[in-house]
Write an enzyme that holds these catalytic residues in place. Structure first.
Site, PDB file in Angstrom:
ATOM      1  N   TYR A 166       0.810  -1.250   0.000  1.00 21.55           N
ATOM      2  CA  TYR A 166       0.000   0.000   0.000  1.00 21.55           C
ATOM      3  C   TYR A 166       0.829   1.280   0.000  1.00 21.55           C
ATOM      4  O   TYR A 166       0.507   2.227   0.699  1.00 21.55           O
ATOM      5  CB  TYR A 166      -0.993   0.015   1.175  1.00 21.55           C
ATOM      6  N   HIS A 167       1.880   1.319  -0.832  1.00 24.47           N
ATOM      7  CA  HIS A 167       2.742   2.505  -0.874  1.00 24.47           C
ATOM      8  C   HIS A 167       2.931   3.040  -2.300  1.00 24.47           C
ATOM      9  O   HIS A 167       4.060   3.255  -2.731  1.00 24.47           O
ATOM     10  CB  HIS A 167       4.120   2.185  -0.270  1.00 24.47           C
ATOM     11  N   PRO A 168       1.861   3.297  -3.062  1.00 22.58           N
ATOM     12  CA  PRO A 168       2.055   3.814  -4.422  1.00 22.58           C
ATOM     13  C   PRO A 168       2.586   5.249  -4.402  1.00 22.58           C
ATOM     14  O   PRO A 168       2.166   6.060  -3.578  1.00 22.58           O
ATOM     15  CB  PRO A 168       0.648   3.764  -5.021  1.00 22.58           C
TER      16      PRO A 168
END
Length: 542
Positions: A478-480
């Site tokens: 969850y780190h775009p």
């Protein structure tokens, strides 16, 4: 047929600054830009107020994982290196954005990450430049020192829950030769220790709580929820306002000074493209007037992938055992309600490790998240056995993807391609990371707690089998980032002051501007980016 982009009207309400997106960055901007009382600020958020009770309970992120009312719930396109699987991409859609639904870990990344940004030509973004902004944001429970601040809006706390598995995991990692590290955000990141979290007294401190809460009654700040930014309005190449939809009503707001896009790594490039700023061929394909041919908008998408190992525990001491037992579950709820203690205070990781997969590396290239519970997929039902999990996350992936609109309709989700594991380095690093993590999970300190490795299981042993397991089970952590990248090259979207190149009166302020991904969780760095941007915006206004 071309969609004629609307222009602002003189009758539209006017503000000095219009901020699109009330997430990790937008709430910081709203607080800082309205603080001196001199500037009027409009903050637009596509989602509702953050009144869902689970937003404020740390463990509530499990409940919000697939909660449509506060989550964009995006999906990638089929990922070529993950056997054509689509990967679910939760993103916050409420006040606080993803800081309202994330795993609450406070990790800044490595000093070297920011020095690399500076070396890429981004003056003012080296570690020495950004450290003051990390400290300014922070209210560190342990007190101030060379690396930490107190008195800032964002509370950073030690874990409340002390569990035997996390302690044994730390001991096991030390037994394999890793150093104990009491502060991953201090001198060095390498080693094993407990994570700190963005919580205050057992409750989540999103940027909505920490930054917007103290500011929301200011007369010069207007906050509009359920307000989907549809287009930025231009006069020539100057941004002059925003068109947004609230329910069935389309509204417009003029910006006297600047429009600030803080909609995140997916929604910021989407909004720019919908507004005529992006790759010209893509815009024309969807009938959108080209304001600026900017091929870098939506380019260079990066994300961290995680691959998890699940262990069966020999003792009924995991969260699984509490959740699956009606009386224990009820008692945990009562304990949290009365004292803000116990299982409901835990984040998406209690203990962590940062290590190198090769001695040739200068800094760690893997982060491990340890969790005293287990499930087949994050956000789904916990296993009916006693279980715990540890995942490897490659910190600096070489793989790059893209974000492109699929339609001129702002409600249509964009096309997300991340291209996980598309390079040899990425594939090798994930496999080596799993091998090292396995050594930790089978070290003496964890022996009394381990029955067996459930997933992938010891039958998966060779490098080829481990790589296939990564393809089958690898998922996002969850780190775009990096879809409106800062830099000086032809594909850079913003300059060092986060101004969109070739456009007046428009900045992007969020994780999409990262020149490349930081070595760790992204929420703390995004808050830092917004703190630094606020200073630059106010400086330019003077």
């Amino acid at each position: 047929m071309t969609t004629q982009l609307p222009s602002a009207r003189s009758s539209d309400p006017e503000f000095d600054y219009v901020i699109v997106g009330a997430g990790s960055a937008g709430c910081v901007l709203a607080n800082r830009l309205s603080a001196n009382g001199k500037h009027s600020v409009l903050l637009l958020e596509a989602g509702p107020k953050d009144s869902n009770i689970w937003i404020h309970v740390p463990l509530g992120y499990g409940r919000l994982f697939k909660e449509k009312s506060v989550n964009w719930m995006y999906q990638t396109e089929p990922e070529p290196e993950l056997n054509g699987r689509q990967v679910f991409q939760p993103r916050g859609k409420t006040l606080g954005g993803s800081s309202s639904i994330n795993g609450l870990l406070y990790i800044r990344g490595q000093h070297e990450d920011y020095d690399r940004w500076r070396q890429l030509g981004n003056a003012g973004w080296g570690f020495d430049d950004v450290l003051p902004y990390f400290k300014k944001a922070e209210n560190q429970a342990r007190g101030a020192d060379e690396f930490h601040g107190t008195g800032g809006p964002l509370p950073v706390s030690d874990l409340i829950l002390s569990d035997p598995l996390s302690k044994a995991f730390i001991k096991a990692a030390v037994e394999t030769g890793l150093p104990y590290n009491s502060d991953f955000n201090g001198v060095s990141q390498e080693g094993v220790g407990l994570f700190q979290t963005t919580t205050r007294k057992g409750r989540r401190a999103s940027t909505s709580v920490a930054y917007l809460g103290p500011a929301k009654n200011r007369g010069n700040l207007t906050v509009e929820t359920s307000a989907l930014g549809q287009r930025i309005l231009f006069e020539g190449r100057r941004a002059v306002g925003v068109e947004y939809r609230q329910g069935s009503v389309v509204r417009r707001a003029r910006a006297r000074k600047e429009v600030l896009v803080s909609s995140g790594a997916y929604n910021s490039p989407q909004l720019l493209q919908l507004s005529g700023v992006g790759p010209a061929d893509l815009l024309r394909k969807h009938g959108i007037d080209v304001v600026l041919d900017a091929p870098g908008v939506g380019h260079d998408l990066q994300d961290h992938m995680q691959v998890r190992i699940v262990m069966r525990c020999s003792q009924p001491i995991t969260l699984n055992d509490t959740v699956n037992h009606p009386i224990r579950r009820t008692l945990a709820g009562v304990r949290y309600a009365l004292f803000r203690q116990g299982w409901l205070t835990i984040a998406a990781g209690t203990a962590g490790v940062f290590f190198k997969t090769s001695p040739r590396l200068a800094t760690p290239d893997i982060q491990v998240h340890f969790l005293p519970f287990s499930t087949d997929k994050m956000g789904e039902k916990l296993h009916d056995f006693s279980g715990f999990t540890a995942s490897v996350c490659q910190l600096r992936p070489e793989s790059r993807g893209s974000l492109r609109i699929k339609s001129a309709d702002p409600t249509v989700p964009p096309e997300i391609r991340i291209n996980y594991m598309s390079t040899e380095t990425d594939r090798t690093t994930n496999v080596e990371g799993l091998k090292i993590l396995r050594k930790i999970l089978h070290a003496p300190a964890l022996k009394p707690f381990v029955v067996e490795e459930v997933d992938p299981g010891l039958k998966v042993a060779t490098d080829a089998e481990l790589l296939e397991y990564c393809r089958q089970r690898g998922s996002t952590i969850y780190h775009p980032t990096s879809t409106c990248r800062m830099g000086n090259d032809a594909l850079a979207v913003v300059d060092q002051r986060l101004k969109v190149r070739g456009i007046e009166g428009l900045r992007v302020v969020d994780g999409s501007i990262m020149p490349d991904l930081v070595s760790g969780n992204t929420n703390a760095p995004i808050i830092m980016i917004a703190e630094k941007a606020s200073d630059m915006i106010l400086e330019d206004a003077r």
